[in-house]
Scaffold this motif. Structure first.
Motif, short mmCIF file in Angstrom:
data_model
loop_
_atom_site.label_atom_id
_atom_site.label_comp_id
_atom_site.label_asym_id
_atom_site.label_seq_id
_atom_site.Cartn_x
_atom_site.Cartn_y
_atom_site.Cartn_z
N GLY A 110 38.77 12.83 -39.62
CA GLY A 110 38.88 11.32 -39.55
C GLY A 110 40.06 10.78 -39.98
N SER A 111 39.72 9.51 -40.46
CA SER A 111 41.13 8.66 -40.78
C SER A 111 41.83 9.32 -42.18
CB SER A 111 41.03 7.24 -41.18
OG SER A 111 39.84 7.33 -42.25
N GLN A 112 41.18 10.15 -42.73
CA GLN A 112 41.79 10.75 -44.12
C GLN A 112 42.10 12.15 -43.75
OE1 GLN A 112 42.73 8.85 -46.57
NE2 GLN A 112 41.92 7.08 -45.28
N LYS A 113 42.43 12.51 -42.62
CA LYS A 113 42.71 13.98 -42.15
C LYS A 113 43.90 14.36 -42.88
CE LYS A 113 44.84 13.13 -37.83
NZ LYS A 113 44.62 13.33 -36.28
N PRO A 114 43.90 15.36 -43.38
CA PRO A 114 45.33 16.09 -43.87
C PRO A 114 46.25 16.44 -42.74
CG PRO A 114 43.70 17.91 -43.71
CD PRO A 114 43.02 16.36 -43.42
N ASN A 115 47.57 16.72 -43.26
CA ASN A 115 48.54 17.20 -42.25
C ASN A 115 48.37 18.66 -41.78
OD1 ASN A 115 51.34 18.56 -41.77
ND2 ASN A 115 51.75 16.47 -41.60
N TYR A 116 47.95 18.69 -40.62
CA TYR A 116 47.54 19.91 -39.91
C TYR A 116 48.66 21.12 -39.99
CZ TYR A 116 43.37 17.76 -37.92
OH TYR A 116 42.24 16.94 -37.92
N GLN A 117 49.89 20.64 -39.93
CA GLN A 117 50.96 21.78 -40.03
C GLN A 117 50.98 22.28 -41.49
OE1 GLN A 117 54.72 20.20 -38.63
NE2 GLN A 117 55.61 22.28 -38.79
N ASN A 118 50.88 21.30 -42.44
CA ASN A 118 51.20 21.77 -43.74
C ASN A 118 49.68 22.75 -44.20
OD1 ASN A 118 50.94 20.71 -47.30
ND2 ASN A 118 53.08 21.15 -46.22
N ILE A 119 48.64 22.49 -43.72
CA ILE A 119 47.51 23.26 -44.29
C ILE A 119 47.26 24.38 -43.41
CG2 ILE A 119 46.63 21.27 -45.23
CD1 ILE A 119 44.49 21.36 -43.23
N ALA A 120 48.07 25.05 -42.45
CA ALA A 120 47.64 26.05 -41.66
C ALA A 120 47.52 27.15 -42.32
CB ALA A 120 49.04 26.30 -40.85
N ASP A 123 39.35 16.93 -56.71
CA ASP A 123 40.29 15.78 -56.40
C ASP A 123 40.57 15.84 -55.15
OD1 ASP A 123 42.27 14.03 -56.47
OD2 ASP A 123 43.94 15.48 -56.73
N THR A 124 39.20 15.74 -54.25
CA THR A 124 39.21 15.71 -52.68
C THR A 124 39.95 14.51 -52.21
OG1 THR A 124 36.93 16.73 -52.92
CG2 THR A 124 37.62 15.47 -50.84
N ALA A 125 40.10 13.42 -52.76
CA ALA A 125 40.47 12.20 -52.29
C ALA A 125 42.10 12.39 -51.89
CB ALA A 125 40.25 10.96 -53.04
N ASP A 126 42.71 13.09 -52.85
CA ASP A 126 44.20 13.09 -52.65
C ASP A 126 44.70 14.40 -51.69
OD1 ASP A 126 45.04 11.25 -54.44
OD2 ASP A 126 44.51 12.67 -56.06
N PHE A 127 43.84 15.34 -51.05
CA PHE A 127 44.26 16.34 -50.36
C PHE A 127 44.87 15.84 -49.24
CE2 PHE A 127 43.09 19.48 -47.08
CZ PHE A 127 43.81 20.65 -47.49
N SER A 128 44.47 14.82 -48.20
CA SER A 128 45.31 14.26 -47.26
C SER A 128 46.63 13.50 -47.57
CB SER A 128 44.31 12.98 -46.66
OG SER A 128 45.15 12.63 -45.84
N ASN A 129 46.78 12.96 -48.50
CA ASN A 129 48.10 12.39 -48.92
C ASN A 129 49.06 13.26 -49.48
OD1 ASN A 129 47.37 9.88 -48.01
ND2 ASN A 129 46.69 9.08 -49.97
N PHE A 130 48.38 14.25 -50.30
CA PHE A 130 49.29 15.43 -50.76
C PHE A 130 49.74 16.27 -49.73
CE2 PHE A 130 50.18 19.59 -52.39
CZ PHE A 130 50.62 19.40 -53.81
N THR A 131 49.30 16.60 -48.82
CA THR A 131 49.43 17.59 -47.89
C THR A 131 50.74 16.68 -46.82
OG1 THR A 131 47.68 17.06 -46.19
CG2 THR A 131 47.61 18.81 -47.81
N THR A 132 50.55 15.30 -46.57
CA THR A 132 51.40 14.71 -45.88
C THR A 132 52.49 14.64 -46.45
OG1 THR A 132 49.44 13.27 -44.60
CG2 THR A 132 51.74 12.24 -44.76
N ILE A 133 52.77 14.36 -47.68
CA ILE A 133 54.04 14.07 -48.40
C ILE A 133 54.69 15.52 -48.69
CG2 ILE A 133 54.95 13.39 -50.61
CD1 ILE A 133 52.73 11.32 -51.04
#
Length: 532
Positions: free
Chosen positions: A394-404, A361-371
């Motif tokens: 890139g444009s689909q990067k995850p939330n950096y703070q959330n994935i620390a 489920d790679t596609a949802d990693f960015s949006n999941f971490t943002t939310i």
């Protein structure tokens, strides 16, 4: 929230890049259905597609649906609930194939190779090279022709939207590596000759016609730079025609066995996610002393056996089913809806989830971490790297703070390009030298390591053909196994092809970690471990 309201909500908040991605995915899901229902039966003259042609007509797509699960997340085994997936996409036009044109150096003209089936006797060529016996389509006394599929997204969802080099750049990269192979003696006493085709992942008709054209052109092997990456089942036409095929992605073990010896990949999903479980266990990810209580698992049902296998591996690693909270996003066209991700995160919080992973489920990693960051949910992430590390900038990067401090179990070399003092391996240095001679930057500095992808795929094919007992398409996998291993360039890791029945790489893994100090993934365990 209904699926249609979820879609409208997402459309109002999503970036242009996200909407373009979903549009591509909407067409791809239709492509899967169309391909299964309407097998390729083209009757036109074979045509090889050279870069510079007109390309397939741009297809229009409808909006992508949510593809979310009909059941709520809950504790227990994964993959046991039903799901309602699928978006709506209606491609229009898109069946046109560019006219034949010049297709690369070393004698490739873009036309179908003549002959190709008459046996070629073993003999000693120039410089004492000993040719293996036998012959097959695409093989002459002096050449071995392979088809190379370049990615050419047409219309609003163009290559640049996804950071993919234009087809002309892809072709130049391939030709540079092929020229290097030929300058060092070629393959099986012959010149390797690429014949270029283009494939549009957003155009069902184009993908279908590309396969028809390639089969009619009778190459010895097919190398795909990613046109069929998202849904590899679209490309089974090549193995079904008994033509070896390799792309930049992975295969399930069942698919690899079904289409052996003709279907190849860079890893097996089964190995990757088993290694993920036991690699995370080795690092104490599931240890109560490190704060672990429950694991939230975001997963798709696109590979229906994988979630159940994943639960079994977790149980073997000491994680009981009562400590697993799964969320099935179905088999979405691109992204799960924000509403569904919000519900998954809320449920994870309510059930005391402390750690989160993603399965196919790679596609949802960015949006999941943002939310998750917006909702104050900051779990520990441990993932199997199915491309997440590569898309983190890139444009689909995850939330950096959330994935620390997130941990990734990876078969790739991604992460070493940002690890201070990490020396490039011999394969990477060899690939860098090829592109340096053409005035190109090293692969660490190329988007997603594009040049290294080309080097690795072509070296894999070169090693297999070079070690064939006889020049037959059915023997290429045996030649790969006889090669034992190929020193890949970044971004691919080490491999071991020696086991009978092997047609994929990815037999080793190591560990990356996302470090807040650089907002990047770095290698924290440089040792490659053998697959479990």
């Amino acid at each position: 929230m209904s699926p249609f309201r979820q879609l409208r909500s997402w459309q109002g908040r999503a970036s242009v890049a996200e909407q373009a991605s979903a549009a591509v995915g909407a067409v791809l899901v239709v492509a899967v259905v169309a391909w299964l229902l309407v097998p390729p039966t083209g009757t036109g003259a074979p045509a090889s597609v050279a870069v510079g042609g007109t390309g397939a007509a741009a297809g229009s797509t409808g909006a992508g649906g949510s593809g979310s699960s009909s059941s709520s997340p809950g504790a227990g085994a994964l993959g046991t609930g039903s799901s309602t997936g699928g978006g709506v996409g209606s491609p229009a036009g898109g069946g046109a194939v560019p006219a034949s044109g010049s297709g690369g150096a070393a004698g490739a003209t873009g036309a179908a190779p003549s002959g190709g089936g008459a046996p070629v006797a073993a003999g000693t060529g120039a410089g004492g090279c000993v040719s293996p016996p036998g012959g097959d389509q695409g093989v002459t006394q002096s050449q071995i022709r392979i088809a190379v599929i370049l990615i050419q997204l047409v219309g609003p969802a163009a290559n640049s939207t996804f950071g993919i080099p234009p087809p002309a750049t892809q072709q130049a990269d391939v030709q540079d590596v092929v020229d290097s192979i030929n300058a060092s003696g070629g393959v099986a006493c012959r010149k390797l000759v690429p014949v270029f085709f283009t494939g549009d992942p957003a155009d069902t008709s184009n993908l279908q016609q590309t396969c028809v054209n390639i089969i009619q052109a009778q190459p010895f092997f097919v190398v795909d730079l990613g046109a069929y990456y998202t849904y590899p089942q679209l490309a089974v036409c090549y193995p079904q025609a008994h033509i070896g095929y390799v792309n930049t992605g992975g295969l399930s073990l069942s698919q690899q066995r079904q289409f052996y010896p003709y279907d190849w990949g860079l890893f097996l999903y089964d190995n990757l996610y088993r290694d993920t479980v036991f690699g995370l266990k080795q690092r104490g990810f599931f240890s109560p002393s490190s704060g672990f209580r429950k694991l939230g698992v975001m997963y798709t049902s696109c590979l229906p056996d994988l979630p159940k296998q994943f639960t079994g591996w977790l149980n073997q690693a000491g994680v009981p089913s009562s400590a697993i909270v799964g969320h099935d996003v179905g088999c979405p066209t691109a992204f799960d809806s924000p509403g569904d991700l919000e519900q998954a995160i809320l449920t994870f919080k309510q059930q005391g989830v402390t750690n989160v992973t993603f399965v196919h489920d790679t596609a949802d990693f960015s949006n999941f971490t943002t939310i998750a960051q917006q909702q104050g949910f900051t779990p520990k992430y441990g993932i199997g790297d199915e491309g997440i590390v590569a898309i983190s900038y890139g444009s689909q990067k995850p939330n950096y703070q959330n994935i620390a401090n997130a941990v990734a179990i990876t078969t790739y070399r991604y992460g070493e390009e940002r690890t201070p003092g990490y020396p490039p391996g011999a394969g990477t240095q060899r690939c860098n030298a090829i592109f340096a001679a053409k005035g190109q930057p090293p692969v660490y500095q190329q988007p997603i390591g594009q040049g290294g992808i080309v080097c690795s795929l072509l070296w894999m094919v070169q090693g297999a053909i070079q070690h064939e007992p006889s020049l037959l398409r059915s023997n290429v996998a045996a030649g790969l196994q006889a090669s034992k291993s190929v020193d890949f360039s970044f971004p691919y890791g080490p491999n071991d092809f020696s086991a009978p029945g092997t047609s994929t790489a990815g037999q080793f893994w190591r560990v990356d970690q996302f470090l807040p100090s650089c907002s990047c993934w770095q290698v924290v365990d440089r040792n490659y471990h053998p697959s479990a």
